[in-house]
Motif scaffolding. Structure first.
Motif, PDB file in Angstrom:
ATOM      1  N   GLU A   4       0.834  -1.196   0.000  1.00 11.56           N
ATOM      2  CA  GLU A   4       0.000   0.000   0.000  1.00 11.56           C
ATOM      3  C   GLU A   4       0.873   1.252   0.000  1.00 11.56           C
ATOM      4  O   GLU A   4       0.640   2.195  -0.766  1.00 11.56           O
ATOM      5  CB  GLU A   4      -0.912  -0.010   1.227  1.00 11.56           C
ATOM      6  N   GLN A  18      -0.664   3.986   8.596  1.00 11.84           N
ATOM      7  CA  GLN A  18      -1.533   3.210   7.722  1.00 11.84           C
ATOM      8  C   GLN A  18      -1.832   1.847   8.285  1.00 11.84           C
ATOM      9  O   GLN A  18      -2.734   1.161   7.837  1.00 11.84           O
ATOM     10  CB  GLN A  18      -0.887   3.077   6.353  1.00 11.84           C
ATOM     11  N   HIS A  19      -1.061   1.455   9.248  1.00 16.53           N
ATOM     12  CA  HIS A  19      -1.443   0.209   9.904  1.00 16.53           C
ATOM     13  C   HIS A  19      -2.689   0.484  10.709  1.00 16.53           C
ATOM     14  O   HIS A  19      -2.681   1.274  11.637  1.00 16.53           O
ATOM     15  CB  HIS A  19      -0.334  -0.268  10.832  1.00 16.53           C
ATOM     16  N   ARG A  20      -3.673  -0.181  10.353  1.00 17.85           N
ATOM     17  CA  ARG A  20      -4.943   0.143  10.993  1.00 17.85           C
ATOM     18  C   ARG A  20      -4.836   0.040  12.503  1.00 17.85           C
ATOM     19  O   ARG A  20      -5.377   0.818  13.241  1.00 17.85           O
ATOM     20  CB  ARG A  20      -6.031  -0.831  10.533  1.00 17.85           C
ATOM     21  N   GLN A  31     -13.361   0.210  12.272  1.00 21.61           N
ATOM     22  CA  GLN A  31     -12.530  -0.532  11.357  1.00 21.61           C
ATOM     23  C   GLN A  31     -13.359  -1.470  10.521  1.00 21.61           C
ATOM     24  O   GLN A  31     -12.845  -2.341   9.862  1.00 21.61           O
ATOM     25  CB  GLN A  31     -11.532  -1.373  12.140  1.00 21.61           C
ATOM     26  N   LYS A  86     -13.609   6.504  20.942  1.00 25.18           N
ATOM     27  CA  LYS A  86     -14.514   5.382  20.795  1.00 25.18           C
ATOM     28  C   LYS A  86     -15.379   5.209  22.028  1.00 25.18           C
ATOM     29  O   LYS A  86     -14.888   5.265  23.154  1.00 25.18           O
ATOM     30  CB  LYS A  86     -13.715   4.100  20.580  1.00 25.18           C
ATOM     31  N   VAL A  97     -10.437  -2.758   1.898  1.00 27.25           N
ATOM     32  CA  VAL A  97      -9.865  -1.677   2.692  1.00 27.25           C
ATOM     33  C   VAL A  97      -8.805  -0.948   1.880  1.00 27.25           C
ATOM     34  O   VAL A  97      -8.772   0.283   1.809  1.00 27.25           O
ATOM     35  CB  VAL A  97      -9.253  -2.245   3.990  1.00 27.25           C
ATOM     36  N   PRO A 111     -15.633  -3.330   7.814  1.00 31.70           N
ATOM     37  CA  PRO A 111     -15.108  -3.683   6.503  1.00 31.70           C
ATOM     38  C   PRO A 111     -14.799  -2.474   5.632  1.00 31.70           C
ATOM     39  O   PRO A 111     -13.780  -2.432   4.997  1.00 31.70           O
ATOM     40  CB  PRO A 111     -16.212  -4.536   5.896  1.00 31.70           C
ATOM     41  N   HIS A 112     -15.668  -1.522   5.615  1.00 31.24           N
ATOM     42  CA  HIS A 112     -15.357  -0.357   4.816  1.00 31.24           C
ATOM     43  C   HIS A 112     -14.971   0.730   5.784  1.00 31.24           C
ATOM     44  O   HIS A 112     -15.774   1.152   6.591  1.00 31.24           O
ATOM     45  CB  HIS A 112     -16.566   0.049   4.003  1.00 31.24           C
ATOM     46  N   ALA A 113     -13.792   1.160   5.671  1.00 33.51           N
ATOM     47  CA  ALA A 113     -13.332   2.141   6.643  1.00 33.51           C
ATOM     48  C   ALA A 113     -13.831   3.507   6.233  1.00 33.51           C
ATOM     49  O   ALA A 113     -13.077   4.383   5.866  1.00 33.51           O
ATOM     50  CB  ALA A 113     -11.831   2.113   6.742  1.00 33.51           C
ATOM     51  N   PHE A 114     -15.115   3.650   6.276  1.00 26.71           N
ATOM     52  CA  PHE A 114     -15.689   4.914   5.832  1.00 26.71           C
ATOM     53  C   PHE A 114     -15.130   6.084   6.600  1.00 26.71           C
ATOM     54  O   PHE A 114     -14.923   7.148   6.081  1.00 26.71           O
ATOM     55  CB  PHE A 114     -17.205   4.899   6.019  1.00 26.71           C
ATOM     56  N   HIS A 170     -10.367   1.038  -0.852  1.00 25.61           N
ATOM     57  CA  HIS A 170     -10.962   2.253  -0.319  1.00 25.61           C
ATOM     58  C   HIS A 170      -9.903   3.336  -0.126  1.00 25.61           C
ATOM     59  O   HIS A 170     -10.090   4.481  -0.520  1.00 25.61           O
ATOM     60  CB  HIS A 170     -11.638   1.921   0.998  1.00 25.61           C
ATOM     61  N   ARG A 171      -8.806   2.953   0.453  1.00 22.85           N
ATOM     62  CA  ARG A 171      -7.788   3.964   0.743  1.00 22.85           C
ATOM     63  C   ARG A 171      -7.134   4.479  -0.530  1.00 22.85           C
ATOM     64  O   ARG A 171      -6.860   5.667  -0.656  1.00 22.85           O
ATOM     65  CB  ARG A 171      -6.719   3.365   1.647  1.00 22.85           C
ATOM     66  N   TYR A 216     -19.863  -0.796  19.158  1.00 28.01           N
ATOM     67  CA  TYR A 216     -19.732   0.629  19.406  1.00 28.01           C
ATOM     68  C   TYR A 216     -21.084   1.226  19.759  1.00 28.01           C
ATOM     69  O   TYR A 216     -22.110   0.838  19.225  1.00 28.01           O
ATOM     70  CB  TYR A 216     -19.159   1.328  18.175  1.00 28.01           C
ATOM     71  N   LEU A 223     -12.481   6.785   7.574  1.00 32.65           N
ATOM     72  CA  LEU A 223     -11.216   7.346   7.140  1.00 32.65           C
ATOM     73  C   LEU A 223     -11.440   8.476   6.157  1.00 32.65           C
ATOM     74  O   LEU A 223     -10.757   9.480   6.185  1.00 32.65           O
ATOM     75  CB  LEU A 223     -10.382   6.262   6.486  1.00 32.65           C
ATOM     76  N   LYS A 224     -12.377   8.283   5.335  1.00 35.44           N
ATOM     77  CA  LYS A 224     -12.619   9.292   4.321  1.00 35.44           C
ATOM     78  C   LYS A 224     -13.158  10.557   4.985  1.00 35.44           C
ATOM     79  O   LYS A 224     -12.776  11.672   4.644  1.00 35.44           O
ATOM     80  CB  LYS A 224     -13.617   8.761   3.304  1.00 35.44           C
TER      81      LYS A 224
END
Lengths: 683, 460
Positions: free
Chosen positions: A498, B279-281, B289, B307, A526, B291-294, A529-530, B177, B296-297
């Protein structure tokens, strides 16, 4: 021949553990023939005959097998003509038991030496002697009374032995190592040949043979004796004193006849966990001795085989985490741990306050491993190191204890906790080795606070140099391989890949990315997405379409969990498939992997060492509630689900490995492992 | 060092108005007997079982604090290390915390309400909290079914209705959450969900069948910051928790607060060095986290999030709060009934507990799921069903006690009938009194032959 042999011998033990051995031409027989020893001649013939006649097994695999037989021979006590040597050690004889032990040793010597000898073969006599000498004190330390008693007698022998060895060495150019091995081997085979029947039937006879064996003993043999004694003790523990010899002999015989079983006896012997490591390590040491620096690379204790009920039970009793083993396990993967998913986490969480010695940060990391919040070998490694760092910071040496020992024990207990949460990755194993090594090397004079801060800075340095900077270097290297107009394919989610893609985009390269993904983790999403968020041009597809999409691809970048010394890449399951297809399409496959993930192990398949994921996740399709045909699959005895986590990509499919030491062909991995690890990697 | 870097604060309350007439100056809420043990002992023993032996107990009111302190030192000497802090009445849970906040040093704080009766291991909440590095983690449990359970005998069937609506809880699809929480009066209003949160998670699950059990794990530094900065905050449940949930994507606490500077979080600073690895989650966890790391956007700066997590107790766990009279009778019944493992007593073959020193007259029956404490005497032809009777009660003949709780030193004369009631200590019921769904305050005397239904009787 020499060149070829050493690597094989090194690799053998590991392969053997697993139980998968690809037959290779038998080196031992060859070595025997080479060995021109006087003693050997008759023995050699006998030795060569058993393998050829009885067993078609590869010579390499034989060595483990052979160990037990020698003991029989010795126990049988028939003096074998070839073996016969002027024997000074009357003291040894006194006890039948001792004698047996001695004979055992001889056999063990055979075991231990051949592998050890072969590596050492490169070295000269001096080294071998040296190794022996070093060995003996070592033994003495660990030693039991028996060992001690045997020593005086043997000391006289030692000299003799040395000389004999020297003579042997002189005899042949290659010879030297083969010589020692040959003598050992010969004793065994000779015995077996003469009295194979005897071996099969009775093994408890007198110790006459053993005596003769002892007399001959070279240093190697003496070492073998010690090992044998240890092994004998182990066996005794296992089967009670009276039964011991017979059991051992039985196993030995079995070993001779069948290869499959051959593998087992040693493991049984090692039943007691405490016993196992020493014996294993001693053998290893023998192997490693010649290259002294490598000694620290002690071979890891044999991995837990989860199809061995006895040991599983034992491990369970020790376990912190309650583990309920899954029922329907795929036959081929029984040796891997698999637990009913979802039972461990609540159980462990419930015990949060009850586990005394665990440091909170270690506990937290364990929970995160267990829940899958931290995955990916870099992330796991860093999380573990940071947790250890905190644990070390909060550590204080209890009174009356030495920091070096106590802290090592602490770290070990943390590690075993983490293993219960999730099996260690190879990179973590390397890291732990590094840390323990640092602890062991702390000077005694250092105060506790100094030691702690030095360890903490070591950890920081490791993270920084081996992971962070290594990644940067890898990126720099990798970017040079990306040209404008490239179509880069990657699989799953690799942090390094990545970063490479992002960096290449930042420096203005024009390229397109194909992200291949697979169920059930869908990690590629993931990444997708990034990357899309960063403005890269991406294509997303699943691995079933790999052969279709590969047409347009010009480079394949893959991450790795580990790279083994035969160039095999251990990585997320599916990687091998991608690499293979790429290879078929003549697309270069570049593996991006930090050098701290390299391991000297050799692995030919993905069966022996792997990890099983939660089988439920492959039976469920997210968003498709109607696809419930596999609900309650665990109740169906005829159905087993397999969710493998890793696979092994053979080096044939790998064009290049990009690492912090540069870009290498897979065949150069052993060089990195050998050279850099010794000098640099362990700082 | 505190165990696992957690400190425990027990909020024992004072004399709750809701529980009149059961509580009084002499008997603060924490000492109300549940199955003849103070309700606070359930919490303390739960914590003790989890190896949490250093506790801070906060009590409203000096008197109550003295009493509770005295009781604890008597009952838990050598077992627990308890510090009792008294706060003025009416400061609320947030005020109570404010009073002890300066004594807290560990990384995280576990806050437990003193009226909680549960067998959910506190470690589970703490571990979840730790695992997520959350700012707050709340224990949610299935809302109790009010009124006598279905297996109950005659009385009160009409009350066995839907579960009480305690809270409205919004969870993410993985149920880890906490995205929304409405409590108290808000429950009746419309639900307003923040758009930003909804967008970040994609899906939100609204549950009305969960109850906030008032066991929270807080990150100490954040909690202290909030207590300092928001001096209007009165209660954890109504102010602090909703505030944290509301601001979880636009955090004002987690990054500018003292987290990094505080001891024990060197970790964070070293992580700063590792920002390169962000970038390491797992190293720099984004808020979600899934599946879709929304997120982040939406949130380029993941550090502006914190949290809020939830630990949802399993169905098999018992969890109830003693915050109403109804709850009091329910808990009493459950502790000798379905949740009998909580009581710590061993039940007889008849599934009841009769102290050896209790005396029963002839033809007196004590049914299952009953409890009869030491020194109590029952006359002839009595019948006791699904009730708890305290110490040294004297009960005449022909008395019927069903679904009730009778505390200590109560005198009940012949021919009384008590159903679904709570009779406090030192009460005297004269002959042929009939009580149905009543509460009788301490020391009250019910005169001969009187009948009461759904009344609250107490000394003026």
């Amino acid at each position: 021949m020499d060149m070829r042999r050493p690597p094989r011998t090194v690799s053998d033990p590991k392969v053997r553990q697993v139980g998968f051995v690809t037959p290779s031409p038998a080196p031992p027989t060859r070595s025997l023939s080479d060995a021109p020893t006087t003693v050997a001649a008759a023995a050699a013939a006998s030795a060569s005959s058993p393998p050829s006649g009885e067993i078609s097994l590869p010579g390499s695999s034989l060595s483990p097998v052979m160990i037990p037989p020698p003991r029989h021979a010795s126990s049988d006590g028939r003096p074998s003509a070839p073996v016969a040597v002027p024997n000074p050690a009357s003291s040894l004889r006194r006890d039948s038991l001792r004698i047996r032990v001695g004979s055992y040793n001889a056999s063990e010597v055979v075991l231990g030496t051949p592998p050890s000898a072969s590596p050492s073969s490169r070295t000269d006599n001096a080294t071998s002697e040296f190794s022996e000498e070093t060995m003996s004190p070592w033994h003495g330390r660990s030693g039991t009374a028996k060992v001690a008693s045997s020593f005086p007698g043997s000391s006289g022998e030692m000299i003799v032995m040395k000389t004999s060895v020297g003579g042997g060495g002189g005899a042949g150019s290659t010879p030297k190592s083969p010589l020692t091995t040959a003598s050992v081997v010969k004793t065994l085979p000779g015995i077996s040949e003469k009295e194979r029947d005897v071996l099969m039937g009775t093994q408890n006879d007198g110790a006459g043979v053993s005596k003769t064996l002892k007399e001959k003993t070279t240093k190697a043999e003496r070492r073998a004796l010690q090992e044998a004694q240890r092994a004998a003790k182990a066996a005794a523990k296992e089967a009670g004193a009276g039964v011991k010899p017979s059991a051992a002999s039985g196993s030995a015989v079995v070993a001779n006849t069948k290869q499959g079983k051959v593998v087992k006896p040693p493991s049984q012997k090692k039943d007691g966990p405490q016993i196992a490591p020493p014996s294993g390590s001693s053998e290893k040491k023998v192997v490693d001795r010649p290259p002294e620096k490598d000694r620290k690379k002690d071979v890891p204790a044999p991995r837990m085989q989860f199809d061995d009920k006895h040991r599983v039970e034992k491990a369970k009793r020790r376990a912190v985490v309650n583990q309920f083993e899954a029922k329907n396990r795929v036959e081929l993967f029984r040796h891997l741990p698999q637990y009913i998913h979802g039972t461990q986490l609540p159980d462990l969480e419930g015990k949060f306050f009850q586990l005394d010695p665990m440091h909170p940060s270690v506990y937290k990391v364990g929970l995160q491993y267990l829940s899958g919040q931290i995955s990916g070998s870099n992330a796991r490694c860093i999380a573990m190191l940071l947790a250890f760092r905190e644990a070390i910071r909060d550590y204080s040496t209890p009174p009356e204890k030495a920091l070096v020992r106590d802290l090592t024990a602490k770290i070990s207990s943390y590690v075993s906790f983490l293993i219960e949460c999730r099996p260690l990755s190879i990179s973590m194993g390397n890291t732990i080795k590094f840390l323990k090594n640092r602890i062991a090397k702390l000077p005694d004079t250092m105060s506790e606070s100094e030691a702690k801060s030095s360890l903490q800075s070591d950890i920081d340095r490791f993270i920084n140099e081996k992971i962070v900077i290594a990644d940067k270097v890898i990126i720099r290297h990798a970017v040079t391989k990306i040209r404008d107009g490239d179509v880069l394919l990657t699989y799953g989610l690799s942090s390094v890949v990545e970063m490479i893609l992002v960096y290449a985009h930042e420096v203005g390269k024009q390229f397109r990315v194909v992200i291949v993904d697979s169920r059930p983790k869908l990690e590629g999403q993931v990444l997708l997405h990034r990357l899309v968020a960063k403005g890269l041009n991406c294509t997303y597809t699943h691995i079933n379409a790999i052969s279709y999409i590969m047409h347009e691809v010009t480079r394949v970048f893959l991450g790795a969990a580990s790279v083994l010394s035969n160039g095999t890449v251990h990585s997320r399951v599916g990687t091998a498939c991608v690499a293979m297809v790429a290879n078929a399409f003549r697309v270069p496959v570049l593996i991006c992997c930090e050098a701290y993930k390299f391991h000297e192990r050799v692995q030919l398949d993905s069966i022996c060492s792997n990890e099983l994921g939660d089988p439920d996740v492959i039976s469920k399709v997210s968003g498709r509630q109607d696809l419930n045909h596999l609900d309650n699959w665990a109740d169906n005895e005829n159905l087993q689900l397999l969710n493998l986590s890793y696979d092994a990509t053979p080096s044939d499919y790998v064009s290049m490995i990009i690492t912090d030491y540069g870009m290498l062909p897979p065949s150069s991995v052993p060089v990195i492992v050998r050279e850099y690890r010794r000098e640099n990697l362990w700082i | 060092m505190a165990r696992m870097d957690f400190e425990v604060v027990v909020l024992a309350g004072g004399t709750s108005r809701k529980l009149n007439p059961l509580v009084s100056q002499e008997v603060p809420k924490a000492l109300l007997p549940v199955a003849n043990r103070a309700v606070l002992s359930y919490v303390l023993e739960l914590l003790e079982a989890s190896n949490l032996k250093d506790l801070i107990v906060v009590v409203e009111g000096e008197d109550a604090a003295l009493r509770i302190g005295g009781w604890i030192s008597g009952a838990y000497v050598d077992r627990l290390h308890v510090e009792v802090a008294a706060v003025p009445e009416g400061v609320g849970t947030a005020g109570a915390l404010r009073a002890v906040a300066s004594y807290l040093t560990a990384n995280d704080v576990l806050i437990v309400s003193g009226d909680l009766v549960t067998d959910v291991p506190p470690g589970a909440v703490a571990a979840t909290h730790r695992r997520h590095s959350a700012v707050v983690t709340a224990l949610l449990c299935p809302a109790p079914v009010s009124g006598p359970s279905d297996t109950g005998t005659s009385g009160g069937k009409e009350k066995a209705k839907k579960p009480v609506r305690c809270n409205i809880v919004g969870l993410d699809p993985t149920r880890q959450y906490l995205l929304h929480m409405a409590t108290g009066a808000e429950v009746e209003k419309d639900i307003r969900v923040q758009k930003s949160i909804l967008r970040a998670v994609g899906q939100i699950e609204i549950r009305a069948d969960l109850m906030d059990a008032h066991m929270y794990a807080f990150k100490r530094s954040v909690l202290q910051d909030i207590l300092d900065q928001k001096d209007k905050f009165h209660s954890i449940r109504q102010d602090i928790l909703p505030y944290l949930i509301r601001t979880q994507l636009n955090s004002e606490v987690s990054d500018n607060g003292g987290i990094k500077s505080e001891s024990g979080m060197d970790n964070m600073s070293s992580q700063n060095d590792l920002r390169w690895l962000s970038q390491h989650r797992a190293i720099a966890p984004s808020a979600f986290q899934e599946p879709h790391a929304f997120s982040l956007k939406l949130l380029p700066d993941a550090r502006r999030t914190h949290k809020c997590c939830a630990y949802i107790a399993g169905e098999s766990k018992y969890c109830a709060r003693l915050n109403s009279i109804q709850a009091y009778s329910d808990i009493n019944r459950d502790v000798v009934g379905e949740a009998s493992h909580l009581s710590g007593y061993s039940f007889s073959a008849q599934n009841n507990i009769i102290h050896p020193s209790a005396e029963l007259g002839t033809k007196t029956t004590v049914g299952p799921q009953c409890m009869l404490a030491e020194g109590s005497k029952l006359g002839d032809k009595c019948s006791v069903k699904r009730s708890v009777i305290g110490r040294h009660c004297r009960i005449g003949s022909n008395v019927k006690i069903v679904n009730s709780t009778v505390m200590n030193h109560v005198t009940i004369e012949d021919g009384c009938s008590i159903q679904g009631s709570v009779v406090c200590s030192n009460v005297q019921l004269q002959e042929r009194v009939v009580l149905k769904d009543c509460q009788v305050g301490a020391g009250y005397v019910v005169t001969t032959g009187s009948e009461h239904k759904s009344e609250s009787l107490a000394r003026k």
